[in-house]
Scaffold this active site. Structure first.
Site, PDB file in Angstrom:
ATOM      1  N   HIS A 141       4.116   2.186  -8.018  1.00  0.00           N
ATOM      2  CA  HIS A 141       3.400   1.011  -7.956  1.00  0.00           C
ATOM      3  C   HIS A 141       2.467   1.063  -9.163  1.00  0.00           C
ATOM      4  O   HIS A 141       1.984   0.064  -9.729  1.00  0.00           O
ATOM      5  CB  HIS A 141       2.419   1.270  -6.616  1.00  0.00           C
ATOM      6  N   ILE A 143      10.933   4.247 -10.922  1.00  0.00           N
ATOM      7  CA  ILE A 143      10.105   5.505 -11.355  1.00  0.00           C
ATOM      8  C   ILE A 143      10.967   6.702 -10.554  1.00  0.00           C
ATOM      9  O   ILE A 143      10.854   6.388  -9.138  1.00  0.00           O
ATOM     10  CB  ILE A 143       8.798   5.705 -11.094  1.00  0.00           C
ATOM     11  N   GLY A 198       0.898  -1.350  -0.077  1.00  0.00           N
ATOM     12  CA  GLY A 198      -0.089   0.089  -0.023  1.00  0.00           C
ATOM     13  C   GLY A 198       0.795   1.234   0.088  1.00  0.00           C
ATOM     14  O   GLY A 198       1.854   1.302  -0.446  1.00  0.00           O
ATOM     15  N   ALA A 199       0.309   2.174   0.316  1.00  0.00           N
ATOM     16  CA  ALA A 199       1.012   3.586   0.160  1.00  0.00           C
ATOM     17  C   ALA A 199       1.100   3.907  -1.157  1.00  0.00           C
ATOM     18  O   ALA A 199       2.426   4.380  -1.480  1.00  0.00           O
ATOM     19  CB  ALA A 199       2.098   3.824   1.281  1.00  0.00           C
ATOM     20  N   LEU A 200       0.431   3.578  -2.125  1.00  0.00           N
ATOM     21  CA  LEU A 200       0.627   3.687  -3.516  1.00  0.00           C
ATOM     22  C   LEU A 200       1.216   4.912  -4.071  1.00  0.00           C
ATOM     23  O   LEU A 200       0.828   5.910  -3.625  1.00  0.00           O
ATOM     24  CB  LEU A 200      -0.294   3.032  -4.203  1.00  0.00           C
ATOM     25  N   HIS A 201       2.295   5.035  -4.813  1.00  0.00           N
ATOM     26  CA  HIS A 201       2.695   6.245  -5.541  1.00  0.00           C
ATOM     27  C   HIS A 201       2.813   5.687  -7.169  1.00  0.00           C
ATOM     28  O   HIS A 201       2.567   4.645  -7.594  1.00  0.00           O
ATOM     29  CB  HIS A 201       3.952   6.704  -5.036  1.00  0.00           C
ATOM     30  N   GLN A 257      15.534  -7.490  -3.213  1.00  0.00           N
ATOM     31  CA  GLN A 257      14.348  -8.298  -2.944  1.00  0.00           C
ATOM     32  C   GLN A 257      13.984  -8.922  -4.125  1.00  0.00           C
ATOM     33  O   GLN A 257      13.484 -10.129  -4.125  1.00  0.00           O
ATOM     34  CB  GLN A 257      13.413  -7.196  -2.585  1.00  0.00           C
ATOM     35  N   GLN A 278       8.590  -8.736   7.709  1.00  0.00           N
ATOM     36  CA  GLN A 278       9.804  -8.243   7.201  1.00  0.00           C
ATOM     37  C   GLN A 278      10.359  -7.013   7.700  1.00  0.00           C
ATOM     38  O   GLN A 278      10.998  -6.310   7.236  1.00  0.00           O
ATOM     39  CB  GLN A 278       9.448  -7.821   5.756  1.00  0.00           C
ATOM     40  N   SER A 310       7.552   4.831  -0.713  1.00  0.00           N
ATOM     41  CA  SER A 310       6.461   5.247   0.204  1.00  0.00           C
ATOM     42  C   SER A 310       6.988   5.794   1.403  1.00  0.00           C
ATOM     43  O   SER A 310       6.423   6.478   2.225  1.00  0.00           O
ATOM     44  CB  SER A 310       5.895   3.844   0.655  1.00  0.00           C
TER      45      SER A 310
HETATM   46  O1  PAF Z   1       8.221  -4.644  -1.902  1.00  0.00           O
HETATM   47  C1  PAF Z   1       7.243  -4.375  -1.144  1.00  0.00           C
HETATM   48  O2  PAF Z   1       6.333  -3.742  -1.102  1.00  0.00           O
HETATM   49  C2  PAF Z   1       7.134  -5.589  -0.151  1.00  0.00           C
HETATM   50  O3  PAF Z   1       8.567  -6.169   0.396  1.00  0.00           O
HETATM   51  C3  PAF Z   1       6.480  -6.990  -0.787  1.00  0.00           C
HETATM   52  C4  PAF Z   1       7.160  -7.459  -1.735  1.00  0.00           C
HETATM   53  C5  PAF Z   1       4.832  -6.578  -1.131  1.00  0.00           C
HETATM   54  C6  PAF Z   1       6.413  -7.953   0.427  1.00  0.00           C
HETATM   55  O4  PAF Z   1       5.465  -7.613   1.414  1.00  0.00           O
END
Ligand code: PAF
Length: 288
Positions: A46, A186, A40-43, A163, A70, A196
């Site tokens: 995303h 981006i 979430g907290a999309l920009h 990641q 995490q 985010s």
């Molecule tokens: O990159 C992220 O936003 C997170 O690490 C993910 C891949 C959604 C896993 O929680």
């Protein structure tokens, strides 16, 4: 003035059972499925992943889950930005078909006892060194998302490059039949990678932040032009620290394995940086 037509909101499901019912129906209709996992907290970063997902498959699932496993005990789990209404509007505009928004108990029910322990690119002394346990949490939640959605393709930002390599390796090692794709970073006009966490930056911190991308760009150019990587990176480290950052690392690594590059082999290189300004930790990377 005529009112702009409101885009239809994507369907929201909160349980794996409900998710699988929708997916089974799509599969019956031979639709292929792309997954964009998010917290979430999309920009705009995303949104670019959703746009790529839409080009890659008939149906697009976006997950929104701030994954507690995490985050380390001194990290920002509780203050991580949660902007669900705005996120859903952005996903409606971007054309996502389904949003999977589980709560923590759905993903980690009482008695949950199986965490993945990734190695390879998850054990190379980069973010794994500074965020112990982080990639266990990422690999576990993404594996759960993959086995819940069984997407044909899954899209992640290149910004979290370590990641991305951890997830590619995990999917390969577990024989999960999903194509893992990285999408370009981006950036703001001044080069700062969208994140985010940028909302945490105070105005002076925000003004200093583009130095990370400047150093990456300059260093990649110098190394590609034949400069000695250690000398180039050591100048870059000094520049980042003199801009007020506490540097975790600025390193050149093998782009696939993230191991230290073997000078005898001509492998592709990736430069990766992580540094803290005030309370905010930023990461970035670039291809050489
Ligand atoms: O990159 C992220 O936003 C997170 O690490 C993910 C891949 C959604 C896993 O929680």
């Amino acid at each position: 003035m005529a009112k702009a037509a409101k885009k239809s909101q994507p369907r929201i499901v909160k349980t794996v059972k409900a998710l699988r019912e929708v997916l089974a129906d799509w599969r019956k209709r031979k639709a292929d499925i792309a997954l964009v996992p998010t917290m979430g907290a999309l920009h705009a970063g995303h949104v670019s992943l959703v746009a790529l997902a839409k080009k890659s498959a008939k149906k697009v699932v976006v997950s929104i889950f701030v994954n507690p496993t995490q985050f380390g005990p001194n990290e920002d789990f509780s203050r991580y930005p949660r902007t669900i209404e705005a996120d859903l509007d952005k996903l409606a505009d971007a054309g996502a078909d389904l949003v999977f928004m589980p709560d923590a108990k759905e993903i980690y029910p009482d008695g949950f006892a199986t965490m993945l322990k990734p190695a390879g690119p998850a054990a190379v002394g980069l973010d794994d060194k500074f965020r112990p346990g982080h990639f266990e949490g990422v690999a576990t939640v993404v594996a759960k998302l993959f086995t819940s959605v069984m997407p044909d393709i899954a899209i992640f930002g290149d910004k979290d490059y370590q990641q991305l390599q951890v997830i590619r390796t995990m999917a390969r090692d577990l024989h999960l039949p999903v194509k893992v794709v990285g999408a370009p970073i981006i950036r703001e006009k001044d080069g700062l990678a969208l994140s985010s966490r940028n909302v945490y930056l105070s105005p002076p911190e925000r003004a200093a932040a583009p130095v990370l991308h400047q150093v990456l760009k300059e260093s990649a150019k110098a190394i590609a032009g034949g400069g000695d990587p250690e000398a180039v990176l050591s100048r870059g480290r000094a520049k980042i620290m003199s801009a007020g950052f506490k540097l975790d690392y600025l390193e050149a690594r093998d782009a696939a394995t993230l191991a230290k590059p073997d000078p005898q082999r001509k492998a592709k290189l990736r430069l990766l940086v992580a540094a803290k300004i005030g309370k905010t930790r930023l990461i970035d990377n670039i291809a050489v």
